[in-house]
Enzyme design. Structure first.
Site, PDB file in Angstrom:
ATOM      1  N   ARG A 215       0.841  -1.204   0.000  1.00  8.39           N
ATOM      2  CA  ARG A 215       0.000   0.000   0.000  1.00  8.39           C
ATOM      3  C   ARG A 215       0.872   1.250   0.000  1.00  8.39           C
ATOM      4  O   ARG A 215       0.572   2.233  -0.666  1.00  8.39           O
ATOM      5  CB  ARG A 215      -0.911   0.005   1.225  1.00  8.39           C
ATOM      6  CG  ARG A 215      -1.909  -1.129   1.221  1.00  8.39           C
ATOM      7  CD  ARG A 215      -2.837  -1.018   2.424  1.00  8.39           C
ATOM      8  NE  ARG A 215      -3.600  -2.245   2.585  1.00  8.39           N
ATOM      9  CZ  ARG A 215      -3.632  -2.975   3.695  1.00  8.39           C
ATOM     10  NH1 ARG A 215      -2.947  -2.603   4.765  1.00  8.39           N
ATOM     11  NH2 ARG A 215      -4.337  -4.066   3.744  1.00  8.39           N
ATOM     12  N   PHE A 231     -11.402  -4.315  -5.509  1.00  9.75           N
ATOM     13  CA  PHE A 231     -11.263  -5.317  -4.450  1.00  9.75           C
ATOM     14  C   PHE A 231     -10.611  -4.637  -3.243  1.00  9.75           C
ATOM     15  O   PHE A 231      -9.592  -5.069  -2.726  1.00  9.75           O
ATOM     16  CB  PHE A 231     -10.430  -6.522  -4.921  1.00  9.75           C
ATOM     17  CG  PHE A 231     -10.938  -7.166  -6.188  1.00  9.75           C
ATOM     18  CD1 PHE A 231     -11.911  -8.151  -6.147  1.00  9.75           C
ATOM     19  CD2 PHE A 231     -10.445  -6.754  -7.420  1.00  9.75           C
ATOM     20  CE1 PHE A 231     -12.392  -8.729  -7.314  1.00  9.75           C
ATOM     21  CE2 PHE A 231     -10.920  -7.329  -8.602  1.00  9.75           C
ATOM     22  CZ  PHE A 231     -11.885  -8.325  -8.554  1.00  9.75           C
ATOM     23  N   ASP A 253     -15.806  -2.767  -3.914  1.00  8.42           N
ATOM     24  CA  ASP A 253     -15.790  -4.081  -3.259  1.00  8.42           C
ATOM     25  C   ASP A 253     -17.228  -4.572  -3.178  1.00  8.42           C
ATOM     26  O   ASP A 253     -18.171  -3.776  -3.179  1.00  8.42           O
ATOM     27  CB  ASP A 253     -15.179  -4.001  -1.849  1.00  8.42           C
ATOM     28  CG  ASP A 253     -14.673  -5.352  -1.351  1.00  8.42           C
ATOM     29  OD1 ASP A 253     -13.453  -5.593  -1.402  1.00  8.42           O
ATOM     30  OD2 ASP A 253     -15.506  -6.189  -0.930  1.00  8.42           O
ATOM     31  N   ALA A 282     -16.597  -6.230  -8.959  1.00 12.32           N
ATOM     32  CA  ALA A 282     -15.501  -5.479  -9.565  1.00 12.32           C
ATOM     33  C   ALA A 282     -15.237  -5.930 -11.002  1.00 12.32           C
ATOM     34  O   ALA A 282     -14.945  -5.113 -11.876  1.00 12.32           O
ATOM     35  CB  ALA A 282     -14.247  -5.615  -8.721  1.00 12.32           C
ATOM     36  N   ASP A 302      -6.676  -6.162  -6.452  1.00 15.76           N
ATOM     37  CA  ASP A 302      -6.188  -7.080  -5.407  1.00 15.76           C
ATOM     38  C   ASP A 302      -7.282  -8.111  -5.117  1.00 15.76           C
ATOM     39  O   ASP A 302      -7.897  -8.101  -4.050  1.00 15.76           O
ATOM     40  CB  ASP A 302      -5.850  -6.245  -4.155  1.00 15.76           C
ATOM     41  CG  ASP A 302      -5.294  -7.090  -3.023  1.00 15.76           C
ATOM     42  OD1 ASP A 302      -4.843  -8.224  -3.284  1.00 15.76           O
ATOM     43  OD2 ASP A 302      -5.310  -6.611  -1.869  1.00 15.76           O
ATOM     44  N   CYS A 342      -2.958 -13.569  -4.772  1.00 13.97           N
ATOM     45  CA  CYS A 342      -2.657 -14.272  -3.527  1.00 13.97           C
ATOM     46  C   CYS A 342      -2.912 -15.774  -3.655  1.00 13.97           C
ATOM     47  O   CYS A 342      -3.039 -16.468  -2.658  1.00 13.97           O
ATOM     48  CB  CYS A 342      -3.442 -13.675  -2.364  1.00 13.97           C
ATOM     49  SG  CYS A 342      -5.216 -13.725  -2.589  1.00 13.97           S
TER      50      CYS A 342
HETATM   51  N1  SAH Z   1      -7.084  -4.723  -1.108  1.00 15.78           N
HETATM   52  C1  SAH Z   1      -7.537  -5.167   0.192  1.00 15.78           C
HETATM   53  C2  SAH Z   1      -7.677  -6.665   0.288  1.00 15.78           C
HETATM   54  C3  SAH Z   1      -8.577  -7.279  -0.742  1.00 15.78           C
HETATM   55  S1  SAH Z   1      -9.063  -8.913  -0.398  1.00 15.78           S
HETATM   56  C4  SAH Z   1      -6.607  -4.642   1.271  1.00 15.78           C
HETATM   57  O1  SAH Z   1      -5.602  -4.016   0.953  1.00 15.78           O
HETATM   58  O2  SAH Z   1      -6.909  -4.839   2.441  1.00 15.78           O
HETATM   59  C5  SAH Z   1     -10.209  -9.225  -1.646  1.00 15.78           C
HETATM   60  C6  SAH Z   1     -11.504  -8.439  -1.561  1.00 15.78           C
HETATM   61  O3  SAH Z   1     -12.238  -8.724  -2.746  1.00 15.78           O
HETATM   62  C7  SAH Z   1     -12.422  -8.768  -0.420  1.00 15.78           C
HETATM   63  O4  SAH Z   1     -12.672  -7.589   0.307  1.00 15.78           O
HETATM   64  C8  SAH Z   1     -13.730  -9.269  -1.073  1.00 15.78           C
HETATM   65  O5  SAH Z   1     -14.887  -8.771  -0.420  1.00 15.78           O
HETATM   66  C9  SAH Z   1     -13.605  -8.674  -2.426  1.00 15.78           C
HETATM   67  N2  SAH Z   1     -14.301  -9.364  -3.551  1.00 15.78           N
HETATM   68  C10 SAH Z   1     -14.294 -10.680  -3.859  1.00 15.78           C
HETATM   69  N3  SAH Z   1     -14.935 -10.902  -5.033  1.00 15.78           N
HETATM   70  C11 SAH Z   1     -15.341  -9.680  -5.485  1.00 15.78           C
HETATM   71  C12 SAH Z   1     -16.035  -9.228  -6.642  1.00 15.78           C
HETATM   72  N4  SAH Z   1     -16.417 -10.084  -7.591  1.00 15.78           N
HETATM   73  N5  SAH Z   1     -16.264  -7.909  -6.774  1.00 15.78           N
HETATM   74  C13 SAH Z   1     -15.874  -7.038  -5.822  1.00 15.78           C
HETATM   75  N6  SAH Z   1     -15.212  -7.401  -4.718  1.00 15.78           N
HETATM   76  C14 SAH Z   1     -14.950  -8.699  -4.537  1.00 15.78           C
END
Ligand code: SAH
Length: 397
Positions: A215, A231, A253, A282, A302, A342
């Protein structure tokens, strides 16, 4: 007491440095679920000691290659080593957060502990760590330079099913804590960041600590630009970008709860006027915005793991290519894409191949500035590639 004998192939595998023995490489023997057992080669010589699983394909997680069985002092040494490493990194300052114990990579199989200020959240992922949980926690409390206010056992990850373990969420010490405030102090020119963690209700142990340094790196590309954080979870890529001078940040998200925390995080850091959350799928939203001609100076994607096992890798390849194609289409000429994966089944080289294919499909040129991983509180054990799952590519378009 149980004991396990390996096949010739199992012996070679272990001598090759990998600490996990698969059930196919076990010639005989038995143990109780999670029991610490001696592991023998086909001729009966002791190769060391490991934690037995009666259910998982990972039958043994090696703990030591010494002939003597691990005792309390042995485990205390392992826990102390992990804590001292964080202390040297300056990660134990009051109010801060870090991964205190990174499981298998730390010689403490299946046992993960995250610290959010004075609240600890542990997560046990195998039969061995379930059996040793109380001892590990006791040793941890003995080793920490501060007394935790509360300790939550947040053992509800999907991998527990492979170990025939039920999900478990229980407070082991102190009164339940709904949210805890974490302060990442100003460091190396990066401003202070304050955020909220929900240990029991949030994802994983409440927060994604593995992205802390990425970040900060991403924020270096944010000054004066419009930022899209897809995300976003509770928005800390976006909030960091706003703190670094982004003109406007849009976080996407699917989780409404994450969006609510995000709004409070933006407020806490004084950037609520520049950080907006939209609840959306997303994948679809990126396509729609691309078609509408939107462009951003910094795009972050992410997503959650696309491949949870080797069989899902083909689907994951398609997923990463398509997601990144859409994301690249949204990056303004000269802008930066930060793209994370990940999935531990997708290796670093493979991920770069997916990004290369995505750029080709998007009709864009992309230059790799950095390919990073998680921070040093998430060490990767050489010989155990499974312990290194996070890849984060910084691409200038
Ligand atoms: N970038 C964040 C971590 C992301 S983890 C950080 O820095 O803390 C992945 C995220 O994707 C989760 O919050 C989950 O709710 C979201 N997610 C999963 N599938 C998704 C989709 N199809 N559209 C939007 N968000 C999604």
């Amino acid at each position: 007491m149980g004991a396990i004998k390996l096949t010739g192939r199992g012996r070679r595998w272990i001598l090759g440095g990998h600490p996990w023995v698969y059930a196919d490489d076990v010639a005989g023997g038995e143990g109780e679920p999670g029991e610490l057992v001696p592991v023998h080669d086909p001729h009966g010589s002791v190769l060391g000691w490991g934690l037995f699983s009666s259910a998982s394909k990972i039958c043994i997680r090696f703990v030591t290659r010494e002939a003597a069985p691990p005792d309390r002092a042995f485990w205390l040494g392992r826990v102390r080593r992990a804590i001292e490493a964080r202390e040297r990194l300056g990660l134990l300052v009051p109010g801060g957060a870090c991964r205190l114990i990174a499981g298998d990579a730390e010689g403490l199989p299946g046992f993960v502990v995250d610290r959010y200020a004075d609240v600890l959240v542990l997560s046990s992922g195998c039969q061995g760590s379930d059996r040793l949980r109380d001892l590990f926690l006791e040793l941890l409390e003995e080793s920490l330079p501060f007394a935790p206010r509360a300790v939550l056992d947040r053992s509800d990850t999907a991998v527990r099913r492979l170990e025939a373990l039920a999900p478990r969420v229980e407070w082991l010490r102190g009164a339940p804590v709904e949210t805890v405030e974490v302060v990442e102090e100003e460091r190396d020119g990066d401003p202070c960041l304050v955020y909220e963690v929900a240990p029991a209700a949030g994802h994983k142990t409440g927060h994604y600590l593995d992205q802390v340094l990425n970040r900060r790196r991403a924020a270096r590309h944010a000054r004066g630009t419009e930022v899209l954080d897809a995300f976003s979870y509770d928005g800390l890529f976006g909030v960091r970008a706003a703190l670094a001078g982004a003109r406007a940040v849009l976080c996407l998200d699917q989780s409404a709860a994450a969006g609510e925390r995000l709004a409070r995080n933006a407020e806490r850091n004084g950037v609520a006027d520049r950080v907006v959350f939209a609840r959306a799928d997303a994948m679809r939203d990126l396509r729609r915005r691309g078609e509408a001609g939107e462009r951003y100076g910094l795009v972050i994607v992410d997503p959650p793991a696309f491949a949870r096992n080797r069989r899902e890798a083909a689907g994951a390849a398609r997923g990463y290519r398509e997601l990144n194609r859409r994301a690249m289409g949204l990056v303004a000429e000269g802008g930066v894409l930060v793209s994370a994966s990940c999935s531990y089944n997708v290796r670093r080289e493979e991920f770069l191949e997916h990004l290369t294919a995505a750029a080709l499909a998007a009709g864009r040129e992309a230059r790799l500035l950095e390919l990073t991983a998680a921070g040093p509180d998430h060490p990767v054990l050489l010989g155990l590639p499974e312990s290194g799952y996070l890849k984060c590519a910084f691409l200038r378009m």
